[in-house]
Design a protein around this motif. Structure first.
Motif, PDB file in Angstrom:
ATOM      1  N   THR A 135      -5.769   5.478  -1.212  1.00 57.70           N
ATOM      2  CA  THR A 135      -5.278   4.300  -1.565  1.00 57.70           C
ATOM      3  C   THR A 135      -5.868   2.976  -1.135  1.00 57.70           C
ATOM      4  N   ARG A 187      -3.603  -0.500   9.192  1.00 60.80           N
ATOM      5  CA  ARG A 187      -3.485   0.765   8.750  1.00 60.80           C
ATOM      6  C   ARG A 187      -4.817   1.353   8.899  1.00 60.80           C
ATOM      7  N   ASP A 224       4.626   4.838   8.863  1.00 61.56           N
ATOM      8  CA  ASP A 224       3.652   3.791   8.749  1.00 61.56           C
ATOM      9  C   ASP A 224       2.915   3.373  10.084  1.00 61.56           C
ATOM     10  N   GLN A 228      -3.362   7.602   2.104  1.00 70.26           N
ATOM     11  CA  GLN A 228      -2.983   6.262   2.331  1.00 70.26           C
ATOM     12  C   GLN A 228      -4.477   5.807   2.364  1.00 70.26           C
ATOM     13  N   ALA A 270       0.622   4.342  -2.397  1.00 69.71           N
ATOM     14  CA  ALA A 270       0.146   5.580  -2.116  1.00 69.71           C
ATOM     15  C   ALA A 270       1.361   6.470  -2.739  1.00 69.71           C
ATOM     16  N   PHE A 276       6.173   7.469   3.629  1.00 70.65           N
ATOM     17  CA  PHE A 276       5.060   6.699   4.037  1.00 70.65           C
ATOM     18  C   PHE A 276       5.765   5.566   5.023  1.00 70.65           C
ATOM     19  N   LEU A 287       0.785  -1.046   0.029  1.00 67.17           N
ATOM     20  CA  LEU A 287      -0.106  -0.050  -0.179  1.00 67.17           C
ATOM     21  C   LEU A 287       1.054   1.192  -0.163  1.00 67.17           C
ATOM     22  N   LEU A 288       2.190   1.422   0.685  1.00 66.26           N
ATOM     23  CA  LEU A 288       2.891   2.393   0.703  1.00 66.26           C
ATOM     24  C   LEU A 288       3.525   2.620  -0.380  1.00 66.26           C
TER      25      LEU A 288
END
Length: 211
Positions: free
Chosen positions: A95, A110, A54, A92, A39, A50, A35-36
């Protein structure tokens, strides 16, 4: 049928491995630190930003005390006025919604369950285990030094809880926050996967009934 699985987890509980095994068994996408990268690509910002933020709330203690939580921040400040961590959380979040819109998947941590709270396809799961089992896993799997294992488990839990509690109006780790809560020390990784799949079948059957 689209199902988006969100997996919250205590450190050392094997929650990430449960999510990975679930995604592989169902042949659906798996998102953790992936995901990072997405994003970062979508926003044009450095992926390192990110990673540094996190699952961490804003680093300003005074700011947190004054504003209380993210909901207060988002309602009073513009995007550019927010602390960097809050800006990254917003990016994020977009995303997470983007990958969830694309179809069934597994998303680790997250605040995904909260971010997707209005999505009826979401099944939220929390994986936990007694501290003794988590210490053993931290030592044997993550190669943490034995005399530091308990402290690392508890500190990571605290960081994740602070992040979740700051950015949502729910409480991290509390059973009422999630659809399903499983003890990985009693079920094992594969057992947790099987229980999540069984829960999904029962959930869908119940939704289709009139009772």
């Amino acid at each position: 049928m689209k199902v988006v699985y969100t997996i919250g987890r205590q450190f050392g509980s094997g929650g990430r491995k449960v999510g990975k095994a679930l995604a592989e068994k169902l042949n659906i996408p798996f998102y953790d630190r992936e995901l990072l990268a997405i994003a970062a690509k979508d926003s044009g910002l450095s992926e390192a930003l990110f990673h540094n933020a996190d699952e961490k709330p804003t680093s300003s203690l005074l700011y947190s005390l004054v504003m209380g939580n993210y909901s207060a921040v988002s309602s009073t400040l513009g995007f550019n006025e927010m602390p960097l961590n809050d800006q990254l959380f917003l990016i994020q979040s977009k995303t997470i919604k983007k990958v969830a819109d694309q179809g069934s998947c597994v998303i680790i941590g997250r605040c995904a369950d909260y971010i997707l709270r209005d999505d009826p396809s979401v099944i939220s799961v929390f994986i936990h285990a007694p501290i003794e089992a988590r210490i053993e896993r931290a030592i044997n799997v993550y190669e943490v030094e034995p005399d530091k294992a308990e402290d690392i488990c508890l500190k990571n839990d605290k960081t994740r809880a602070n992040f979740y509690n700051y950015y949502s109006d729910q409480k991290w780790g509390m059973c009422k926050t999630y659809d399903l809560s499983l003890d990985s020390s009693l079920l094992g990784i594969d057992g947790c996967v099987d229980q999540i799949i069984n829960f999904t079948k029962l959930h869908e059957a119940h939704k289709g009934s009139k009772i």
